[in-house]
Design an enzyme around this catalytic site. Sequence first.
Site, PDB file in Angstrom:
ATOM      1  N   LYS A  84      10.562 -17.100 -82.749  1.00 56.41           N
ATOM      2  CA  LYS A  84      11.602 -17.787 -82.498  1.00 56.41           C
ATOM      3  C   LYS A  84      12.211 -17.611 -80.745  1.00 56.41           C
ATOM      4  CE  LYS A  84      14.330 -16.695 -86.194  1.00 56.41           C
ATOM      5  NZ  LYS A  84      15.397 -16.284 -86.951  1.00 56.41           N
ATOM      6  N   ARG A  98      10.071 -11.576 -91.811  1.00 55.13           N
ATOM      7  CA  ARG A  98       9.504 -12.950 -92.644  1.00 55.13           C
ATOM      8  C   ARG A  98       8.651 -13.538 -91.612  1.00 55.13           C
ATOM      9  NH1 ARG A  98      11.373 -17.807 -91.702  1.00 55.13           N
ATOM     10  NH2 ARG A  98      12.121 -19.447 -93.601  1.00 55.13           N
TER      11      ARG A  98
HETATM   12  C1  PT1 Z   1      15.378 -15.621 -90.681  1.00 55.62           C
HETATM   13  C2  PT1 Z   1      15.220 -16.879 -91.423  1.00 55.62           C
HETATM   14  C3  PT1 Z   1      15.224 -17.999 -92.280  1.00 55.62           C
HETATM   15  N1  PT1 Z   1      14.954 -17.545 -90.126  1.00 55.62           N
HETATM   16  C4  PT1 Z   1      15.892 -15.121 -93.261  1.00 55.62           C
HETATM   17  N2  PT1 Z   1      16.149 -16.208 -92.935  1.00 55.62           N
HETATM   18  C5  PT1 Z   1      15.008 -19.264 -90.389  1.00 55.62           C
HETATM   19  N3  PT1 Z   1      16.419 -14.187 -94.109  1.00 55.62           N
HETATM   20  C6  PT1 Z   1      14.954 -20.210 -91.362  1.00 55.62           C
HETATM   21  C7  PT1 Z   1      14.538 -19.742 -82.575  1.00 55.62           C
HETATM   22  O1  PT1 Z   1      15.561 -19.098 -81.845  1.00 55.62           O
HETATM   23  O2  PT1 Z   1      15.854 -14.969 -90.186  1.00 55.62           O
HETATM   24  N4  PT1 Z   1      16.264 -14.502 -92.456  1.00 55.62           N
HETATM   25  N5  PT1 Z   1      15.331 -18.876 -93.111  1.00 55.62           N
HETATM   26  C8  PT1 Z   1      14.808 -20.294 -88.855  1.00 55.62           C
HETATM   27  N6  PT1 Z   1      15.493 -19.552 -88.454  1.00 55.62           N
HETATM   28  C9  PT1 Z   1      15.074 -20.118 -86.700  1.00 55.62           C
HETATM   29  C10 PT1 Z   1      16.571 -19.805 -86.269  1.00 55.62           C
HETATM   30  C11 PT1 Z   1      14.346 -20.526 -85.860  1.00 55.62           C
HETATM   31  C12 PT1 Z   1      16.870 -19.401 -84.533  1.00 55.62           C
HETATM   32  C13 PT1 Z   1      14.060 -20.363 -84.626  1.00 55.62           C
HETATM   33  C14 PT1 Z   1      15.304 -19.914 -83.794  1.00 55.62           C
HETATM   34  O3  PT1 Z   1      14.223 -20.454 -81.897  1.00 55.62           O
END
Ligand code: PT1
Length: 279
Positions: free
Chosen positions: A222, A256
């Site tokens: 992230k 995750r």
């Molecule tokens: C998470 C999650 C998810 N993240 C759960 N499910 C993502 N339960 C998808 C960035 O800042 O943390 N928990 N499903 C992916 N989402 C992101 C959000 C990907 C922020 C990247 C960023 O780069």
Amino acid sequence: MFVVDCAGKLLDLSRPRVMGILNITPDSFSDGGDFLSVDSAIEQAHRMVEEGAAIIDVGGESTRPGAPPVSEAEELDRVIPVIEGIASDLPVPISIDTSKPNVMRAAVAAGAGLINDVMALQAVGAIEAAADLNVPACLMHMQGEPRTMQQSPCYADVVSEVKAFLAQRVDCCISAGIPRSHLLVDPGFGFGKTLGHNLALLRDLQQITELGLPVLVGLSRKSMIGVLLDESVGNRMYGGLAAAVLAAERGARIIRTHDVKPTVDALAVSTAVINNKMG
Ligand code: PT1
């Protein structure tokens, strides 16, 4: 609190476990759902289980910052063939990363055993779908929606607000007939949060564990890691491992991640220290 029954497959959370990410989003060669992309996704799922993943998270809609929504038909096309292709062969449960009630229903019918919802079952019909399906659900905190959530995240006290939101969603779910033993919570790193908000949530993650439910965290690749390191998505693994270890030490039960084997190894060492009964 230690064993979660995911439609018959058991997820043992007596120690921190790894959730392997299986994103089914089209690349330049395919629209998803075709034979080649389904096959490579199935292969990837098996590889992650060999590397020690305790659950595989299948998702057909990106929720990273700025990502546009995907239609229900498109999401179904992407995820259902893959779930059908892995559910009976894999020894571990499959979670479906979706906010759409019809995708939850089709995915569980195809063999998924846990709902992972970044909208914490707030979409119309989602809470009823989860209650009907009688599988566990992970409730995640997000401020805003993926397309715009990083524009101006704002909290007076991010940790207590996230905790209060999750507590309120847990109460709603219980009122809707979902047993407490079927609920997990996630502070939602990167979902409508500045770097400072994300760091506060990780430092004080123990406060989220006080809800008394298994805590899931997603930190892998992230931008919070990227900003700290000034590294692109492909070079954030070591930073992500540090965050995973800190989360586990603070009581997180599911990490995750895209990087299964490195995270399994990091957690094995952390867990040995945390649970040491030798010396
Ligand atoms: C998470 C999650 C998810 N993240 C759960 N499910 C993502 N339960 C998808 C960035 O800042 O943390 N928990 N499903 C992916 N989402 C992101 C959000 C990907 C922020 C990247 C960023 O780069």
